[in-house]
Design a protein around this motif. Structure first.
Motif, PDB file in Angstrom:
ATOM      1  N   ILE A 109       0.876  -1.181   0.000  1.00  0.00           N
ATOM      2  CA  ILE A 109       0.000   0.000   0.000  1.00  0.00           C
ATOM      3  C   ILE A 109       0.902   1.216   0.000  1.00  0.00           C
ATOM      4  N   GLY A 110       0.485   2.248  -0.717  1.00  0.00           N
ATOM      5  CA  GLY A 110       1.233   3.496  -0.708  1.00  0.00           C
ATOM      6  C   GLY A 110       0.253   4.649  -0.803  1.00  0.00           C
ATOM      7  N   TRP A 111       0.748   5.838  -0.567  1.00  0.00           N
ATOM      8  CA  TRP A 111      -0.104   7.007  -0.771  1.00  0.00           C
ATOM      9  C   TRP A 111      -0.409   7.128  -2.266  1.00  0.00           C
ATOM     10  N   ASN A 112      -1.443   7.868  -2.550  1.00  0.00           N
ATOM     11  CA  ASN A 112      -1.977   8.091  -3.888  1.00  0.00           C
ATOM     12  C   ASN A 112      -0.953   8.204  -5.011  1.00  0.00           C
ATOM     13  N   GLU A 113       0.156   8.908  -4.735  1.00  0.00           N
ATOM     14  CA  GLU A 113       1.138   9.209  -5.773  1.00  0.00           C
ATOM     15  C   GLU A 113       1.726   7.951  -6.404  1.00  0.00           C
ATOM     16  N   ILE A 114       1.664   6.819  -5.720  1.00  0.00           N
ATOM     17  CA  ILE A 114       2.255   5.594  -6.297  1.00  0.00           C
ATOM     18  C   ILE A 114       1.562   5.203  -7.596  1.00  0.00           C
ATOM     19  N   ALA A 115       0.359   5.737  -7.837  1.00  0.00           N
ATOM     20  CA  ALA A 115      -0.346   5.420  -9.092  1.00  0.00           C
ATOM     21  C   ALA A 115       0.408   5.942 -10.309  1.00  0.00           C
ATOM     22  N   GLN A 116       1.395   6.828 -10.098  1.00  0.00           N
ATOM     23  CA  GLN A 116       2.233   7.309 -11.213  1.00  0.00           C
ATOM     24  C   GLN A 116       3.193   6.234 -11.695  1.00  0.00           C
ATOM     25  N   ALA A 117       3.489   5.263 -10.859  1.00  0.00           N
ATOM     26  CA  ALA A 117       4.430   4.207 -11.232  1.00  0.00           C
ATOM     27  C   ALA A 117       3.668   3.036 -11.857  1.00  0.00           C
ATOM     28  N   ASP A 118       4.426   1.998 -12.252  1.00  0.00           N
ATOM     29  CA  ASP A 118       3.780   0.853 -12.903  1.00  0.00           C
ATOM     30  C   ASP A 118       3.278  -0.139 -11.852  1.00  0.00           C
ATOM     31  N   VAL A 119       2.531   0.380 -10.905  1.00  0.00           N
ATOM     32  CA  VAL A 119       2.026  -0.507  -9.848  1.00  0.00           C
ATOM     33  C   VAL A 119       0.972  -1.429 -10.448  1.00  0.00           C
ATOM     34  N   GLN A 120       0.947  -2.628  -9.948  1.00  0.00           N
ATOM     35  CA  GLN A 120      -0.041  -3.589 -10.431  1.00  0.00           C
ATOM     36  C   GLN A 120      -1.082  -3.853  -9.365  1.00  0.00           C
ATOM     37  N   GLY A 121      -2.306  -4.024  -9.815  1.00  0.00           N
ATOM     38  CA  GLY A 121      -3.385  -4.311  -8.880  1.00  0.00           C
ATOM     39  C   GLY A 121      -3.269  -5.690  -8.269  1.00  0.00           C
ATOM     40  N   SER A 122      -2.563  -6.588  -8.961  1.00  0.00           N
ATOM     41  CA  SER A 122      -2.470  -7.946  -8.454  1.00  0.00           C
ATOM     42  C   SER A 122      -1.005  -8.284  -8.278  1.00  0.00           C
ATOM     43  N   PRO A 123      -0.561  -8.726  -7.084  1.00  0.00           N
ATOM     44  CA  PRO A 123      -1.314  -8.823  -5.843  1.00  0.00           C
ATOM     45  C   PRO A 123      -1.940  -7.487  -5.403  1.00  0.00           C
ATOM     46  N   ALA A 124      -2.754  -7.621  -4.387  1.00  0.00           N
ATOM     47  CA  ALA A 124      -3.740  -6.608  -4.043  1.00  0.00           C
ATOM     48  C   ALA A 124      -3.189  -5.255  -3.586  1.00  0.00           C
ATOM     49  N   THR A 125      -2.505  -4.579  -4.476  1.00  0.00           N
ATOM     50  CA  THR A 125      -1.941  -3.265  -4.153  1.00  0.00           C
ATOM     51  C   THR A 125      -3.050  -2.243  -3.880  1.00  0.00           C
ATOM     52  N   LEU A 126      -2.781  -1.374  -2.923  1.00  0.00           N
ATOM     53  CA  LEU A 126      -3.747  -0.333  -2.550  1.00  0.00           C
ATOM     54  C   LEU A 126      -3.097   1.043  -2.646  1.00  0.00           C
ATOM     55  N   ALA A 127      -3.892   2.036  -3.045  1.00  0.00           N
ATOM     56  CA  ALA A 127      -3.448   3.429  -3.050  1.00  0.00           C
ATOM     57  C   ALA A 127      -4.322   4.207  -2.068  1.00  0.00           C
ATOM     58  N   GLN A 128      -3.649   4.907  -1.159  1.00  0.00           N
ATOM     59  CA  GLN A 128      -4.388   5.661  -0.133  1.00  0.00           C
ATOM     60  C   GLN A 128      -4.532   7.094  -0.609  1.00  0.00           C
ATOM     61  N   ASN A 129      -5.768   7.473  -0.931  1.00  0.00           N
ATOM     62  CA  ASN A 129      -6.033   8.791  -1.523  1.00  0.00           C
ATOM     63  C   ASN A 129      -6.238   9.836  -0.441  1.00  0.00           C
ATOM     64  N   TRP A 130      -5.406  10.898  -0.499  1.00  0.00           N
ATOM     65  CA  TRP A 130      -5.510  11.949   0.528  1.00  0.00           C
ATOM     66  C   TRP A 130      -5.862  13.290  -0.091  1.00  0.00           C
ATOM     67  N   SER A 131      -6.450  13.269  -1.290  1.00  0.00           N
ATOM     68  CA  SER A 131      -6.828  14.510  -1.964  1.00  0.00           C
ATOM     69  C   SER A 131      -7.840  15.308  -1.148  1.00  0.00           C
ATOM     70  N   VAL A 132      -7.823  16.624  -1.373  1.00  0.00           N
ATOM     71  CA  VAL A 132      -8.864  17.496  -0.838  1.00  0.00           C
ATOM     72  C   VAL A 132     -10.041  17.435  -1.810  1.00  0.00           C
ATOM     73  N   LEU A 133     -11.181  16.940  -1.363  1.00  0.00           N
ATOM     74  CA  LEU A 133     -12.310  16.661  -2.256  1.00  0.00           C
ATOM     75  C   LEU A 133     -13.609  17.154  -1.638  1.00  0.00           C
ATOM     76  N   ASP A 134     -14.530  17.519  -2.507  1.00  0.00           N
ATOM     77  CA  ASP A 134     -15.826  17.951  -2.003  1.00  0.00           C
ATOM     78  C   ASP A 134     -16.450  16.881  -1.103  1.00  0.00           C
ATOM     79  N   GLY A 135     -16.413  15.650  -1.582  1.00  0.00           N
ATOM     80  CA  GLY A 135     -16.895  14.552  -0.735  1.00  0.00           C
ATOM     81  C   GLY A 135     -18.329  14.151  -0.972  1.00  0.00           C
ATOM     82  N   ASN A 136     -19.094  15.041  -1.573  1.00  0.00           N
ATOM     83  CA  ASN A 136     -20.496  14.754  -1.859  1.00  0.00           C
ATOM     84  C   ASN A 136     -20.777  14.830  -3.357  1.00  0.00           C
ATOM     85  N   THR A 137     -20.119  15.753  -4.043  1.00  0.00           N
ATOM     86  CA  THR A 137     -20.196  15.847  -5.500  1.00  0.00           C
ATOM     87  C   THR A 137     -18.915  15.238  -6.068  1.00  0.00           C
ATOM     88  N   PRO A 138     -19.034  14.151  -6.825  1.00  0.00           N
ATOM     89  CA  PRO A 138     -17.827  13.474  -7.327  1.00  0.00           C
ATOM     90  C   PRO A 138     -16.941  14.399  -8.152  1.00  0.00           C
TER      91      PRO A 138
END
Ligand code: TNX
Length: 521
Positions: free
Chosen positions: A354-383
């Protein structure tokens, strides 16, 4: 047949409570379904037993936990006995094949004859005990004998979580927290059915876990903290003690070694890890993104192989967190190169990454079960569009949602908060509750989301009492977002249930913020 007020999901709670002679118990997180049964209630006495239906060690552990909680305050012996025909006046804990409840759900039935708690797993029984705890008077939390009556209202509850990852994160790097402080936090978060404790074990300001093959990380890199205090670190034995304590509370520890930035403590401890071969001084300020390991040196990968290897051996959970955030002094091509070499190291030690969101910039693979922890500032109700979240999902990587302006518990409540930061804005209790993982991002569905996590960064927090002030009352709301059904959740209803937690925290000595947003009991 006994009529009762039916609370399916959450929607009916306020009106049911106003009109009924039997008030609806105020439970956080809200159970999936709860029927109150008027006229039925169970009162503990000095004859009450805790009955277990099997010899399972897991069940015995939960029974011991319940006894440990209720004996001091009730003053009753509450012996743990084997369930059987002649055993009544009991709180019975039983493993049962109830597949619809999943691996963490439970069923709790309270009637005049006793309390029946059933679950497919010991974890489910433990979560059920946390609900039972909230059905008892707040003074059950006391460590000294209190006056009864110890009455549990008549209810039939069926409950299970929405998400399998309901996390809290404690930053023990910016300021160090002792083993006892970590355990106290485990006690507190497990009350709200949190099942992951992510420990942020390294950062620029400190390295907090002994690594036998690189001893100076802890002894030198752990010797200070933000503000220049003494710092500290966990020996491997102490870390194992925390892991064991967490396991007893059905919490999985996820250790984080942040990289390639947030590494000054390591770079200061070993000159070889630096591109120029020179060790920088220890750092006690609060800037981020200035440090980077040397991506082109082989010793860098030997280092992470050793560190992750030792940590993997000490950690029964399947995840190791590699950080990856705010690598402002690592060029993007280097960042990608680094993570592409790091992920196989994690896998080689039998763990998922698991890594913070930024790891999605690399060639991370979903399998095995890699996770990205999203810490963006987001409205939260409107996608919203979030390119890193989209990139993760396109790679088959699931998300842990930690929107900083809702879920960061180190954010100040308002301008008067004595601790905390506000780079993501002020986060009132309402703001921390009013969002949903399914309405954060465009193009991300519930299937892409593993769960939620509430981080606490500790630049401004020096001890567990200050952590409590930030976590309570906001953490239970994040826990509810992770556990309870989305349908029917509303701030107006939630705040009445949250109000009932106050007296409990007072008895427990939790230093919570008495937010004026809540009409505390
Ligand atoms: C950002 S969020 C950080 C941390 C800070 C925090 C303070 C994230 C992944 N990194 O390094 O401690 O803000 O709120």
């Amino acid at each position: 047949i006994l009529a009762g007020s039916v609370v399916a999901g959450l929607a009916a709670a306020p009106s049911a409570q106003a009109d009924s002679a039997t008030p609806v118990p105020r439970i956080v997180p809200a159970p999936v379904s709860m029927n109150t049964v008027p006229g039925q209630s169970f009162t503990l006495t000095r004859h009450t037993k805790i009955a277990v239906g099997s010899r399972s060690a897991g069940v015995a552990g939960v029974a011991a936990f319940l006894a440990g909680l209720a004996r001091p305050s009730t003053g009753y012996p509450l012996p743990v006995v084997r369930a059987g025909a002649g055993v009544h006046d009991a709180i019975s804990l039983r493993l049962a094949a109830l597949p619809r409840l999943g691996t963490e759900g439970y069923r709790l039935t309270v009637s005049r004859g006793g309390v029946r708690l059933e679950a497919p797993t010991a974890a489910g029984l433990f979560h059920g005990v946390q609900t039972l705890r909230q059905l008892l008077p707040a003074k059950v939390e006391s460590h000294s004998a209190q006056r009864g009556p110890w009455t549990v209202p008549g209810v039939a509850i069926s409950d299970y979580p929405r998400f399998s990852w309901r996390g809290a994160m404690l930053d023990v790097a910016r300021h160090f927290f002792t083993v006892d402080e970590a355990k106290r936090y485990i006690d507190e978060i497990s009350m709200y059915k949190i099942n992951v404790l992510h420990l942020h074990l390294s950062d620029d300001q400190g390295w907090r876990i002994a690594i036998k093959s690189w001893p100076r990380l802890a002894t030198y890199g752990g010797s200070t903290e933000v503000g220049g205090g003494a710092g500290g670190y966990y020996t491997q034995k102490q870390y194992t003690d925390i892991v064991r304590y967490a396991t007893q509370h059905f919490i999985t520890i996820v250790p984080e070694i942040d990289s390639p930035s947030h590494t000054n403590a390591a770079l200061a401890s070993y000159a070889d890890l630096n591109c120029d071969g020179k060790a920088p001084p220890l750092y006690t300020g609060t800037s981020v993104g200035f440090s980077s390991v040397c991506v082109d040196k082989d010793i860098t990968y030997k280092f992470f192989d050793d560190v992750i290897g030792e940590l993997a051996k000490l950690t029964p959970g399947s995840y190791v967190h590699v950080g990856g955030d705010e690598a402002h002094s690592t060029p993007l091509t280097d960042y990608v190169k680094f993570l592409d070499r790091l992920q196989p190291i994690v896998h080689a030690h039998g763990k998922n990454m698991i890594g913070w969101n930024e790891i999605a910039q690399a060639d991370v693979q979903g399998s095995p079960a890699t996770l990205a922890q999203n810490w963006s500032v987001l409205d939260g109700n409107t996608p919203a569009d979030d390119p890193l979240a989209t990139a993760a999902v396109q790679k088959g990587v699931q998300l842990i949602t930690s929107p900083a302006n809702h879920a960061y518990l180190d954010m100040q409540y308002d301008a008067n908060s004595p601790y905390g930061l506000h780079w993501a804005g002020y986060v009132s209790v309402q703001k921390s509750y009013q969002w949903d993982p399914a309405t954060l991002f465009n193009g991300v569905t519930e299937q892409n989301i593993r769960g939620v996590e509430a981080p606490i960064w500790s630049e401004t927090l020096t001890n567990i009492h200050e952590v409590e002030y930030m976590a309570f009352p906001r953490l239970p709301g994040i826990a509810e977002i992770g556990w309870s059904p989305r349908a029917g959740r509303s701030w107006d209803e939630y705040r009445t249930r949250l109000a009932a937690q106050g007296p409990r925290w007072t008895v427990m000595g939790i230093n919570f913020y008495r937010s004026p947003e809540i009409s505390w009991d």
